[in-house]
Design an enzyme around this catalytic site. Sequence first.
Site, PDB file in Angstrom:
ATOM      1  N   ARG A  59      60.682  31.550  51.461  1.00  0.00           N
ATOM      2  CA  ARG A  59      60.949  32.183  52.692  1.00  0.00           C
ATOM      3  C   ARG A  59      59.572  33.284  52.759  1.00  0.00           C
ATOM      4  NH1 ARG A  59      66.402  34.678  53.161  1.00  0.00           N
ATOM      5  NH2 ARG A  59      65.534  35.363  55.494  1.00  0.00           N
ATOM      6  N   GLN A  91      67.608  42.819  62.541  1.00  0.00           N
ATOM      7  CA  GLN A  91      68.436  42.579  61.085  1.00  0.00           C
ATOM      8  C   GLN A  91      67.334  41.511  60.419  1.00  0.00           C
ATOM      9  OE1 GLN A  91      72.557  41.456  62.072  1.00  0.00           O
ATOM     10  NE2 GLN A  91      71.782  41.164  64.196  1.00  0.00           N
ATOM     11  N   ASP A  94      61.838  39.045  58.505  1.00  0.00           N
ATOM     12  CA  ASP A  94      60.321  38.613  58.599  1.00  0.00           C
ATOM     13  C   ASP A  94      59.681  39.903  59.145  1.00  0.00           C
ATOM     14  OD1 ASP A  94      60.213  38.641  61.780  1.00  0.00           O
ATOM     15  OD2 ASP A  94      61.454  37.007  61.568  1.00  0.00           O
ATOM     16  N   HIS A 109      68.053  45.424  57.575  1.00  0.00           N
ATOM     17  CA  HIS A 109      68.342  44.261  56.184  1.00  0.00           C
ATOM     18  C   HIS A 109      67.221  44.131  55.331  1.00  0.00           C
ATOM     19  CE1 HIS A 109      71.689  42.362  58.543  1.00  0.00           C
ATOM     20  NE2 HIS A 109      72.192  43.586  57.981  1.00  0.00           N
ATOM     21  N   GLY A 176      69.708  37.528  70.171  1.00  0.00           N
ATOM     22  CA  GLY A 176      69.585  36.541  69.095  1.00  0.00           C
ATOM     23  C   GLY A 176      70.244  36.576  67.826  1.00  0.00           C
ATOM     24  N   THR A 177      71.452  37.252  68.181  1.00  0.00           N
ATOM     25  CA  THR A 177      72.359  37.383  66.999  1.00  0.00           C
ATOM     26  C   THR A 177      73.611  36.971  67.236  1.00  0.00           C
ATOM     27  OG1 THR A 177      73.399  38.849  65.385  1.00  0.00           O
ATOM     28  CG2 THR A 177      72.993  39.909  67.576  1.00  0.00           C
ATOM     29  N   SER A 178      74.253  36.324  66.205  1.00  0.00           N
ATOM     30  CA  SER A 178      75.571  35.755  66.414  1.00  0.00           C
ATOM     31  C   SER A 178      76.743  36.583  66.377  1.00  0.00           C
ATOM     32  CB  SER A 178      75.758  34.593  65.162  1.00  0.00           C
ATOM     33  OG  SER A 178      75.659  35.256  64.100  1.00  0.00           O
ATOM     34  N   GLU A 205      73.508  30.940  73.532  1.00  0.00           N
ATOM     35  CA  GLU A 205      74.958  30.597  73.726  1.00  0.00           C
ATOM     36  C   GLU A 205      75.766  31.702  73.731  1.00  0.00           C
ATOM     37  OE1 GLU A 205      75.475  27.915  70.454  1.00  0.00           O
ATOM     38  OE2 GLU A 205      75.924  29.415  69.190  1.00  0.00           O
TER      39      GLU A 205
HETATM   40  C1  BJW Z   1      68.686  32.279  69.911  1.00  0.00           C
HETATM   41  C2  BJW Z   1      67.648  31.446  69.882  1.00  0.00           C
HETATM   42  C3  BJW Z   1      66.646  31.535  71.029  1.00  0.00           C
HETATM   43  C4  BJW Z   1      68.829  30.767  68.360  1.00  0.00           C
HETATM   44  N1  BJW Z   1      66.999  32.603  71.790  1.00  0.00           N
HETATM   45  N2  BJW Z   1      68.886  32.919  70.890  1.00  0.00           N
HETATM   46  C5  BJW Z   1      85.211  41.149  56.537  1.00  0.00           C
HETATM   47  C6  BJW Z   1      85.109  41.599  58.139  1.00  0.00           C
HETATM   48  C7  BJW Z   1      84.214  42.318  58.350  1.00  0.00           C
HETATM   49  C8  BJW Z   1      83.115  42.724  57.495  1.00  0.00           C
HETATM   50  C9  BJW Z   1      83.105  42.280  56.214  1.00  0.00           C
HETATM   51  C10 BJW Z   1      84.277  41.449  55.734  1.00  0.00           C
HETATM   52  N3  BJW Z   1      83.838  41.120  54.327  1.00  0.00           N
HETATM   53  C11 BJW Z   1      82.541  41.658  54.170  1.00  0.00           C
HETATM   54  C12 BJW Z   1      82.249  42.328  55.258  1.00  0.00           C
HETATM   55  C13 BJW Z   1      80.972  43.198  55.148  1.00  0.00           C
HETATM   56  C14 BJW Z   1      79.535  41.965  55.373  1.00  0.00           C
HETATM   57  C15 BJW Z   1      79.811  41.048  56.485  1.00  0.00           C
HETATM   58  O1  BJW Z   1      79.736  41.523  57.756  1.00  0.00           O
HETATM   59  N4  BJW Z   1      80.280  40.015  56.231  1.00  0.00           N
HETATM   60  C16 BJW Z   1      80.797  38.853  57.269  1.00  0.00           C
HETATM   61  C17 BJW Z   1      79.960  37.738  57.044  1.00  0.00           C
HETATM   62  C18 BJW Z   1      81.982  38.957  57.668  1.00  0.00           C
HETATM   63  N5  BJW Z   1      78.362  42.709  55.660  1.00  0.00           N
HETATM   64  C19 BJW Z   1      77.813  43.417  54.616  1.00  0.00           C
HETATM   65  O2  BJW Z   1      78.081  43.421  53.412  1.00  0.00           O
HETATM   66  C20 BJW Z   1      76.776  44.509  55.088  1.00  0.00           C
HETATM   67  N6  BJW Z   1      76.804  45.859  54.408  1.00  0.00           N
HETATM   68  C21 BJW Z   1      77.864  46.418  54.549  1.00  0.00           C
HETATM   69  O3  BJW Z   1      78.769  46.089  55.475  1.00  0.00           O
HETATM   70  O4  BJW Z   1      78.036  47.553  54.139  1.00  0.00           O
HETATM   71  C22 BJW Z   1      79.035  48.554  54.329  1.00  0.00           C
HETATM   72  C23 BJW Z   1      78.868  49.319  55.575  1.00  0.00           C
HETATM   73  C24 BJW Z   1      79.989  49.776  56.291  1.00  0.00           C
HETATM   74  C25 BJW Z   1      79.927  50.372  57.502  1.00  0.00           C
HETATM   75  C26 BJW Z   1      78.709  50.858  57.620  1.00  0.00           C
HETATM   76  C27 BJW Z   1      77.569  50.469  56.794  1.00  0.00           C
HETATM   77  C28 BJW Z   1      77.655  49.668  55.803  1.00  0.00           C
HETATM   78  C29 BJW Z   1      75.307  43.651  54.686  1.00  0.00           C
HETATM   79  C30 BJW Z   1      75.007  42.818  55.535  1.00  0.00           C
HETATM   80  C31 BJW Z   1      73.789  41.968  54.748  1.00  0.00           C
HETATM   81  C32 BJW Z   1      73.443  40.901  55.723  1.00  0.00           C
HETATM   82  N7  BJW Z   1      72.297  40.101  54.850  1.00  0.00           N
HETATM   83  C33 BJW Z   1      71.699  39.019  55.335  1.00  0.00           C
HETATM   84  C34 BJW Z   1      70.903  38.286  54.421  1.00  0.00           C
HETATM   85  C35 BJW Z   1      69.839  38.968  53.861  1.00  0.00           C
HETATM   86  C36 BJW Z   1      68.438  38.940  54.766  1.00  0.00           C
HETATM   87  C37 BJW Z   1      67.844  37.447  54.511  1.00  0.00           C
HETATM   88  O5  BJW Z   1      68.092  37.071  52.987  1.00  0.00           O
HETATM   89  O6  BJW Z   1      67.148  36.865  55.293  1.00  0.00           O
HETATM   90  O7  BJW Z   1      71.049  39.165  56.829  1.00  0.00           O
HETATM   91  S1  BJW Z   1      73.031  37.834  55.939  1.00  0.00           S
HETATM   92  C38 BJW Z   1      72.011  37.038  57.482  1.00  0.00           C
HETATM   93  O8  BJW Z   1      72.994  37.460  58.479  1.00  0.00           O
HETATM   94  C39 BJW Z   1      70.929  38.083  57.463  1.00  0.00           C
HETATM   95  C40 BJW Z   1      70.907  38.253  59.118  1.00  0.00           C
HETATM   96  O9  BJW Z   1      70.160  39.251  59.385  1.00  0.00           O
HETATM   97  C41 BJW Z   1      72.508  38.492  59.330  1.00  0.00           C
HETATM   98  C42 BJW Z   1      72.586  38.175  60.837  1.00  0.00           C
HETATM   99  O10 BJW Z   1      72.460  37.141  61.199  1.00  0.00           O
HETATM  100  P1  BJW Z   1      71.972  36.883  62.636  1.00  0.00           P
HETATM  101  O11 BJW Z   1      70.636  37.459  62.897  1.00  0.00           O
HETATM  102  O12 BJW Z   1      73.069  37.006  63.707  1.00  0.00           O
HETATM  103  O13 BJW Z   1      71.540  35.231  62.506  1.00  0.00           O
HETATM  104  P2  BJW Z   1      72.532  33.958  62.861  1.00  0.00           P
HETATM  105  O14 BJW Z   1      71.808  32.639  62.298  1.00  0.00           O
HETATM  106  O15 BJW Z   1      73.797  34.180  62.524  1.00  0.00           O
HETATM  107  O16 BJW Z   1      72.542  33.990  64.497  1.00  0.00           O
HETATM  108  C43 BJW Z   1      71.359  33.547  65.240  1.00  0.00           C
HETATM  109  C44 BJW Z   1      71.689  33.557  66.596  1.00  0.00           C
HETATM  110  O17 BJW Z   1      70.676  33.247  67.522  1.00  0.00           O
HETATM  111  C45 BJW Z   1      72.693  32.556  67.207  1.00  0.00           C
HETATM  112  O18 BJW Z   1      73.741  33.393  67.963  1.00  0.00           O
HETATM  113  C46 BJW Z   1      72.047  31.479  68.026  1.00  0.00           C
HETATM  114  O19 BJW Z   1      72.850  31.150  69.311  1.00  0.00           O
HETATM  115  C47 BJW Z   1      70.917  32.612  68.613  1.00  0.00           C
HETATM  116  N8  BJW Z   1      69.707  32.019  68.826  1.00  0.00           N
HETATM  117  N9  BJW Z   1      67.903  30.435  68.725  1.00  0.00           N
HETATM  118  C48 BJW Z   1      68.051  33.398  71.592  1.00  0.00           C
HETATM  119  N10 BJW Z   1      65.563  30.804  70.951  1.00  0.00           N
END
Ligand code: BJW
Length: 235
Positions: A59, A91, A94, A109, A176-178, A205
Site C-alpha cells: 500500500r 481516517q 494515504d 488512523h 466517504g466513510t461507511s 450510498e
Molecule cells: C464513496 C466513494 C466516492 C466509495 N465518493 N463516497 C464493537 C462495537 C463498537 C466499537 C467496537 C466494537 N468492537 C471493537 C470496537 C472498536 C473498534 C471498531 O470500531 N470496530 C468496528 C469494526 C466495530 N475501533 C477501534 O478499535 C479503534 N480504536 C478505539 O476504538 O479505541 C478506543 C477508543 C474509544 C473511545 C474513543 C477513542 C478511542 C481503532 C480503529 C482503527 C481503524 N483502523 C483501520 C485500519 C488502519 C488503517 C489502514 O490500514 O489503512 O482504519 S480499519 C479501516 O476502517 C481504516 C479506515 O480508516 C476505517 C474506516 O473505514 P472507511 O474510511 O469508512 O472505509 P470503508 O471502506 O468502510 O467505507 C468507504 C465509504 O466510501 C463507503 O461508505 C462507500 O460507499 C464510500 N465511497 N467511493 C463518495 N467516490
Amino acid sequence: MSAGQNIVVLTGAGMSAESGVPTFRGVDGLWEGHRIEEVASPEGFARDPELVHHFYNLRRAALNTVEPNAGHLALVKLEREWRGKFLLVTQNVDDLHERAGSEKLIHMHGELRKARCECCGAVLSWTQELSSGTRCRACGEIGGLRPHIVWFGEFPFEMETIMSALEGADVFLCIGTSGVVYPAAGFAQQVASHSNCRLIEINIERTEISRHFHEHIVGPVSAELPKLVERLLSA
Ligand code: BJW
C-alpha cells in the site's frame, strides 16, 4: 455561511477511491483473502509480522501511483477561503490531502509514509519497505519498527483536539466513510446531540450513520464536493 462559523470535515476511504486507492469494505474489500481486521490489529502483527509488513509495503508503494482528485482540491479551497475555524480529520492513511495542499489536517488512523519504533518510540518518515529485519534509524535496534498506523484496539491520534473541535463545530461535513469504525463513526451522533451544528454527508450510498445528517448528498466526491464547497463559501 463561513463568517465566524467553525467547520470540521471528516474523510474516509471514499475520499481517495477515485484517485485509485481501494476502500476497505467495498467489493475490493478483501486483501489476498484477509479481512482488514486480520491484518490491521496488534494481534495480527504479533501472529504474522511479515504478512502485515507486506500488506503495508504494497500500500505504501501504491501511493507512488496515485494523485489527489477534485474532491481533495475542493477541500483545500474550503480551508483557504473559509472565514471561521477549519479542521480536516481524516481516517485515511494515504497522503493525498497534504499533497493536494491541506494544512489543518489530523491523520487520526496514522500515516502509511511513517514508521514507529517500538523500542525507542521514534516516529520516522518512511517511504521504503519495512520488515522484521529493518534497523531503526534513531536507536539502531533491529525488529522494533512497525507501520505508524492505528490498528483495531489501539487509540486513535489527537482525539482531544478532535473532540474539542467537534464541540465547537457549526458545520460537520462527513465524506466517504461507511460509519462502522469507532470512534469516528460516533462523531455525527455526538455533534448532533450537543449543538445546533449543521450535518452534511457525501457518499455514493446511504450509510450506517446517514440518519444523523440534515443533508445526505448521494454521489462521488469528485463531482459533489466541489459543488458543495462553492455553496458553503457563497452562503
Ligand atoms: C464513496 C466513494 C466516492 C466509495 N465518493 N463516497 C464493537 C462495537 C463498537 C466499537 C467496537 C466494537 N468492537 C471493537 C470496537 C472498536 C473498534 C471498531 O470500531 N470496530 C468496528 C469494526 C466495530 N475501533 C477501534 O478499535 C479503534 N480504536 C478505539 O476504538 O479505541 C478506543 C477508543 C474509544 C473511545 C474513543 C477513542 C478511542 C481503532 C480503529 C482503527 C481503524 N483502523 C483501520 C485500519 C488502519 C488503517 C489502514 O490500514 O489503512 O482504519 S480499519 C479501516 O476502517 C481504516 C479506515 O480508516 C476505517 C474506516 O473505514 P472507511 O474510511 O469508512 O472505509 P470503508 O471502506 O468502510 O467505507 C468507504 C465509504 O466510501 C463507503 O461508505 C462507500 O460507499 C464510500 N465511497 N467511493 C463518495 N467516490
